[in-house]
Design an enzyme around this catalytic site. Sequence first.
Site, PDB file in Angstrom:
ATOM      1  N   LYS A 142      35.501 -11.392  13.914  1.00 31.54           N
ATOM      2  CA  LYS A 142      35.175 -11.380  15.326  1.00 31.54           C
ATOM      3  C   LYS A 142      34.191 -12.524  15.622  1.00 31.54           C
ATOM      4  O   LYS A 142      33.484 -12.976  14.711  1.00 31.54           O
ATOM      5  CB  LYS A 142      34.625 -10.017  15.724  1.00 31.54           C
ATOM      6  CG  LYS A 142      33.415  -9.557  14.877  1.00 31.54           C
ATOM      7  CD  LYS A 142      32.166 -10.293  15.253  1.00 31.54           C
ATOM      8  CE  LYS A 142      31.094 -10.289  14.274  1.00 31.54           C
ATOM      9  NZ  LYS A 142      30.038 -11.279  14.591  1.00 31.54           N
TER      10      LYS A 142
ATOM     11  N   HIS B  79      38.007 -20.138  14.753  1.00 27.03           N
ATOM     12  CA  HIS B  79      38.881 -18.988  14.499  1.00 27.03           C
ATOM     13  C   HIS B  79      40.293 -19.230  15.006  1.00 27.03           C
ATOM     14  O   HIS B  79      41.279 -18.996  14.304  1.00 27.03           O
ATOM     15  CB  HIS B  79      38.303 -17.729  15.158  1.00 27.03           C
ATOM     16  CG  HIS B  79      37.140 -17.165  14.425  1.00 27.03           C
ATOM     17  ND1 HIS B  79      36.405 -16.098  14.912  1.00 27.03           N
ATOM     18  CD2 HIS B  79      36.555 -17.503  13.242  1.00 27.03           C
ATOM     19  CE1 HIS B  79      35.432 -15.815  14.059  1.00 27.03           C
ATOM     20  NE2 HIS B  79      35.502 -16.653  13.051  1.00 27.03           N
TER      21      HIS B  79
ATOM     22  N   ARG C 166      35.743 -26.808   2.341  1.00 26.31           N
ATOM     23  CA  ARG C 166      35.708 -28.261   2.453  1.00 26.31           C
ATOM     24  C   ARG C 166      34.858 -28.870   1.335  1.00 26.31           C
ATOM     25  O   ARG C 166      35.122 -29.982   0.885  1.00 26.31           O
ATOM     26  CB  ARG C 166      35.154 -28.658   3.825  1.00 26.31           C
ATOM     27  CG  ARG C 166      36.122 -28.339   4.966  1.00 26.31           C
ATOM     28  CD  ARG C 166      35.490 -28.585   6.308  1.00 26.31           C
ATOM     29  NE  ARG C 166      34.386 -27.657   6.556  1.00 26.31           N
ATOM     30  CZ  ARG C 166      33.650 -27.660   7.655  1.00 26.31           C
ATOM     31  NH1 ARG C 166      33.886 -28.559   8.606  1.00 26.31           N
ATOM     32  NH2 ARG C 166      32.673 -26.781   7.804  1.00 26.31           N
TER      33      ARG C 166
END
Length: 330
Positions: free
Chosen positions: A99, A81, A39
């Site tokens: 994860k 995620h 970003r």
Amino acid sequence: MTNAPLRIGILGAARIAPPALIRPAARNPEVIVAAVAARDHARARQFAHKHGVPTVFGSYQELLDAPDIDAIYNPLPNGLHGRWTRAALAAGKHVLCEKPFTANAQEAREIAELARHSDRVVMEAFHYRYHPLVRAAEEVIASGELGALVRVETAMCFPLPMFSDIRYDYSLAGGALMDAGCYAVHMARVFGGGDPEVVSAQAKLHKPDVDRAMTAELRYPAGHTGRIRCSMWSSDVLRIDARVVGEHGELHLFNPLAPQILHWMSVRSRRGKRIERFDRRPTYAYQLDAFAAAVLRGEPVPTSPQDSIENMTVIDAIYRAAGMPLRQPS
């Protein structure tokens, strides 16, 4: 299937990306890290210059829309995620997702369903799972050398006293169980031989909805018991290990998550006692090998979306048992 080399783009200029992807890819002829998006475009350019990434995009979606990118590495904060793995699948990209796979089990089921209806590889980045140390431990357990299992204990504890870190942010699906404990839960499932029931759990809190440490007692379908312990700030300053106790012996793994630094596997059974060590090649290199093989040749991976559902289900159950709210997508 995709032709080699596999061209991977990174979502975000994350600190984990160089050890987890960029450095292993430099030694893997089947993989090229082709692009990064962030970003903050200036930060992305600085990251790309430092790590030799040839292309920079000013938004995640621009990267996903790039026709010459085959796969995405998703190391964004936990709560993002699911959103960006979903977007990557919609753009036709393969995904290696850090994860924990999603914020909770329901979101994991949604992503798994999308993956099932695509022809894309989606793999959760439990890198330790691909190292020869862990495979050798699985073989010892499966061989019956330890006898019927009695107790499985796993721990992932490290100090993170920077409480402004995103890993303490509930709005980004933070908490010790999510960041450290997802490993302890995964190891408990791998070495315990099944998905356990959560008997009880106790959290040490940073905030009412954010855990800085967690312990949970487990019971497996075969009758043996277990415990997971994790923390980002507690009296367990640094502890990364797994212990598997059977009727006829015991296996202990020291540092199965980063064996390239220091590790050992000790086994005590009726055959005697031994200590084994394995090569120092990083876990991340083995993980990237497996991801490339899955995309390029259709080879199966153990950290599939179904495995992710099962891991997130145990995590959710631990939060419930501790009287805490489940994490939610950002």
